[in-house]
Design a protein around this motif. Structure first.
Motif, mmCIF file in Angstrom:
data_model
loop_
_atom_site.group_PDB
_atom_site.id
_atom_site.type_symbol
_atom_site.label_atom_id
_atom_site.label_comp_id
_atom_site.label_asym_id
_atom_site.label_seq_id
_atom_site.Cartn_x
_atom_site.Cartn_y
_atom_site.Cartn_z
ATOM 1 N N LEU C 397 0.861 -1.175 0.000
ATOM 2 C CA LEU C 397 0.000 0.000 0.000
ATOM 3 C C LEU C 397 0.900 1.229 0.000
ATOM 4 C CD1 LEU C 397 -2.740 -1.027 2.599
ATOM 5 C CD2 LEU C 397 -2.738 -1.324 0.116
ATOM 6 N N MET C 456 -5.653 5.082 1.923
ATOM 7 C CA MET C 456 -4.743 3.998 2.311
ATOM 8 C C MET C 456 -4.640 3.864 3.830
ATOM 9 S SD MET C 456 -3.775 2.474 -0.375
ATOM 10 C CE MET C 456 -4.169 2.852 -2.076
ATOM 11 N N THR C 457 -4.452 4.979 4.496
ATOM 12 C CA THR C 457 -4.361 4.902 5.954
ATOM 13 C C THR C 457 -5.722 4.539 6.546
ATOM 14 O OG1 THR C 457 -4.634 7.297 5.993
ATOM 15 C CG2 THR C 457 -2.393 6.454 6.219
ATOM 16 N N ALA C 458 -6.784 5.025 5.903
ATOM 17 C CA ALA C 458 -8.137 4.716 6.391
ATOM 18 C C ALA C 458 -8.406 3.213 6.327
ATOM 19 C CB ALA C 458 -9.180 5.466 5.564
ATOM 20 N N MET C 460 -6.533 0.919 7.131
ATOM 21 C CA MET C 460 -5.996 0.217 8.297
ATOM 22 C C MET C 460 -6.807 0.509 9.561
ATOM 23 S SD MET C 460 -3.754 -1.219 6.570
ATOM 24 C CE MET C 460 -3.095 -2.256 7.870
ATOM 25 N N GLN C 461 -7.722 1.494 9.472
ATOM 26 C CA GLN C 461 -8.517 1.834 10.656
ATOM 27 C C GLN C 461 -9.757 0.940 10.739
ATOM 28 O OE1 GLN C 461 -9.383 6.046 10.923
ATOM 29 N NE2 GLN C 461 -7.282 6.643 10.414
ATOM 30 N N LYS C 465 -9.660 -2.511 9.012
ATOM 31 C CA LYS C 465 -8.454 -3.038 9.668
ATOM 32 C C LYS C 465 -7.559 -3.831 8.711
ATOM 33 C CE LYS C 465 -9.376 -3.571 14.499
ATOM 34 N NZ LYS C 465 -9.787 -4.453 15.581
ATOM 35 N N GLY C 466 -7.394 -3.293 7.520
ATOM 36 C CA GLY C 466 -6.455 -3.884 6.578
ATOM 37 C C GLY C 466 -6.956 -5.108 5.819
#
Lengths: 120, 89, 504
Positions: C397, C456-458, C460-461, C465-466
């Motif tokens: 990512l 992209m960071t969202a 992982m939230q 959760k990825g």
């Protein structure tokens, strides 16, 4: 500088560390190696060993680059926020001083199969 | 000096309009590209209603240009008789 | 007896005065501040709203008349396209990627502009800009609708079109255009006008619509060419509104000049970053090309932009701050973006491919100093993977830029072998950027950009959760819409249907 607004303008960061349930983000970039177009986003808990993150997350992503197998991992030049930096793979993310959303970069001089060295 | 330009869709109606523009602007350059035609000139370009009417064979309202206009460059001034494009530099 | 001769019709200036200016009135029982609460806070000083005039002097009655005419022309072609298997007339189905990207990223931007102009038309205190903004607002929703309508004809046959609205909100690359328009819409009315009316419309839409739509025609896509030109016929008016507005602000008060300059610097840069996607469309996604991104930039960016900024120099306006960085990037960005889209193709609702031998020859010719040296080796690597039965993908990512939201895949302006790393610490948190331009935008208004939703960071939230499979479902990405063109259902179907309609 600040936003020009007609009222109080204060909002929390969308990617603050609290939103990652005890984990954090890291970014890693293999400089001068752009087969993989952008720095990689990595993810882990602060007490995870940096070496585990490198082995389990970073190395598999770097593998397609034809220079990967030629890397001398002891001769890598590491930087963090543009400053020279020496990681300790046996220590945790936190012990290595890597905060949330920190980016570290590394150079592998002499390896340039797909991206020519600048100035040639 | 900067170039002003007007770009029109390439069709039956604009063929006459482009011919009129060429008559009124002898120094203008006409460039044909797929589906469009660009007329450009140094600093100044004028599109006149009377010349268009002669070419097209009917009354023409300058605001009809809107229908076939793709884009333009320059400061615009339009009234019932003409559209002018200019750069002040 | 005197026979009073009435003029046959009003002249345009008179008509404009009566049907626009005279619609305004002086409020008697409420004060101006209550009615127009948003015109002051940005610091722009206006002394006389009546000085603003539409140089086309278009009134609402004429507006409806000509817009109706444009719609009739447009639907005549759309109907013909649908009735005559128009979708099989395109050069080849690779071309569809360009219009999928257009539908997912640009058409929602038209809708955002519609909302924005409706809002600022209400917020401005002068009737001239109110009427012009009303027209533009109606134009923009017409563009969104005609674009969706034109492309719905392709949706009947091909993958990747149907979920554009959902994808506009959720999939990763669309957030580039979305954040651009959200940024403008959450600004004050004058900044919005500089952002969309001036920087985007005047300086940049020519690059989007003119060569690209000419390219659509060249590739046999009359439907897209028609909505493009139909929209662009309004853009000429929008550009003129943008230019008039900037001149109006600059002439009203010298204190406005530095504020306007700051907005030009910001929005020119943001617009150029957004257009890197168009660069890839022009250089890689049109099977038959009209001109390269570099050539388009030379005409519509450099020549036209220089003319504009020479003209504005009399007010003390300077060319945009990061102009030189843009110029240096032009020979690189389309290759950098397309290599990125190709390696992340498992996560895009369009197909990508490696350039063919003739594509490569064209790219070498158009980019003699950069393509062969810097980008061809990576494409050759990808081609070799394919020939060996593999596929070049990047399952990592990417880090995204906090401002433009593109992956940070751009290089240093003076070193095409080194990615550009920029970071800023703000209130104890790190923020990353793709360039000096985006970092500068952030540092002017950090409180605004810390809120950015980065896909992209969202991911992982909570709640994803990825989980990539859950992400694909959430963004409505079906595997048939993604991936390598050579293996796609779109390619197979296009070839099969084309064979059926051909006589030989």
């Amino acid at each position: 500088m600040a936003v020009v607004a007609n009222g109080e303008y204060k909002f929390p960061s969308r990617d603050r560390v609290e939103n990652y349930y005890g984990h954090q983000l890291l970014f890693a970039c293999w400089d001068h190696h752009m087969l993989m177009a952008a720095p990689f986003m990595l993810f882990g808990a602060p007490d995870q060993k940096l070496g585990d993150i490198i082995e389990q997350q970073l190395k598999p992503l770097m593998q397609p680059d034809p220079d990967f197998d030629k890397i001398d991992w002891d001769a890598i030049e590491w930087t963090k926020s543009g400053e020279p930096w020496t990681p300790d793979f046996n220590k945790t993310i936190k012990q290595n001083g890597l905060v949330h959303k920190e980016q570290f970069c590394f150079k592998t001089p002499g390896l340039s199969t797909l991206v020519p060295p600048q100035g040639e | 000096m900067s170039k002003v330009f007007i770009i029109l869709q390439a069709n039956e109606e604009t063929r006459s309009i482009v011919e009129a523009i060429e008559q009124d602007n002898p120094d203008a350059e006409v460039v044909h590209e797929p589906a469009m035609v660009k007329v450009q000139a140094e600093g100044h370009l004028v599109v006149r209603r009377e010349t268009i009417e002669e070419e097209i064979g009917r009354e023409f309202d300058m605001q009809e240009l809107n229908i076939n206009l793709i884009t333009l460059s320059g400061n615009v001034d339009e009234d019932e008789d003409a559209l002018t494009l200019t750069w002040n530099s | 007896m005197d026979i009073k001769k009435t003029p046959k019709k009003l002249n345009v200036k008179e008509k404009y005065r009566l049907m626009t200016r005279d619609l305004a009135w002086e409020p008697s029982y409420r004060d101006e501040k209550e009615i127009y609460p948003y015109v002051d806070y940005e610091g722009i000083k206006v002394h006389d709203w009546s000085k603003w005039e539409d140089p086309f002097r278009l009134t609402m009655d004429a507006y409806w008349k000509y817009q109706a005419e444009k719609e009739r022309k447009y639907y005549a072609i759309i109907d013909a396209h649908a009735q005559n298997n128009g979708h099989l007339n395109v050069t080849d189905a690779r071309y569809l990627t360009a219009i999928k990207l257009f539908l997912q990223s640009i058409s929602p931007g038209e809708y955002a502009s519609h909302r924005g102009f409706a809002r600022v038309g209400r917020e401005f205190a002068g009737v001239g800009p109110q009427v012009a903004c009303q027209m533009q607002s109606i134009d923009e929703i017409r563009h969104a609708q005609t674009q969706v309508h034109a492309m719905s004809n392709y949706n009947k046959f091909y993958n990747g079109f149907k979920d554009f609205a959902n994808q506009r909100d959720r999939i990763w690359y669309t957030s580039v255009a979305r954040s651009f328009f959200d940024d403008a819409m959450s600004a004050g009315p004058f900044e919005f006008l500089i952002a969309i009316g001036f920087s985007f419309e005047y300086v940049l839409t020519n690059l989007l619509f003119v060569p690209f739509m000419s390219g659509a025609a060249y590739n046999g896509d009359m439907a897209t060419c028609t909505f493009g030109f139909s929209a662009q016929s309004d853009e000429a008016r929008h550009m003129t509104l943008g230019l008039e507005c900037i001149k109006f602000m600059l002439e009203q008060d010298p204190d406005n000049i530095p504020i306007v300059q700051k907005w030009i610097d910001k929005w020119f840069w943001r617009g150029c970053r957004l257009l890197t996607l168009v660069a890839a469309m022009m250089d890689y996604m049109l099977p038959k090309r009209v001109m390269s991104w570099r050539e388009a930039w030379n005409i519509y960016g450099v020549e036209n932009g220089n003319a504009l900024f020479r003209d504005l120099a009399r007010y003390g306006i300077k060319p945009p701050m990061h102009w030189d960085d843009v110029e240096k990037s032009i020979d690189h960005t389309s290759h950098q973006i397309m290599l990125g889209l190709y390696q992340w193709k498992f996560g895009t609702a369009f197909h990508s491919w490696t350039p063919t031998a003739s594509d490569i020859e064209w790219l070498k010719e158009k980019y003699p100093t950069t393509f062969e040296k810097y980008y061809l080796p990576r494409w050759e690597y990808a081609i070799a993977q394919k020939e060996n039965g593999g596929e070049y993908n990047n399952f990592g990512l990417p880090k995204l830029c906090q401002v433009c939201q593109l992956p940070t895949l751009f290089t240093e302006p003076d070193d095409p072998t080194q990615l550009c790393h920029r970071e800023t610490d703000y209130e104890g948190e790190k923020y990353h950027f793709c360039s000096d331009g985006c970092q500068h935008v952030f540092e002017q208004e950090p409180e605004k950009y810390v809120q950015a939703w980065l896909p992209m960071t969202a991911m992982m939230q909570e709640p994803l959760k990825g989980d990539l499979a859950a992400w694909m479902e959430w963004v409505s990405l079906e595997p048939t819409a993604a991936g390598e063109y050579a293996n796609s259902e779109d390619k197979a179907n296009f070839e099969k249907w084309r064979k059926q309609v051909s006589t030989d």
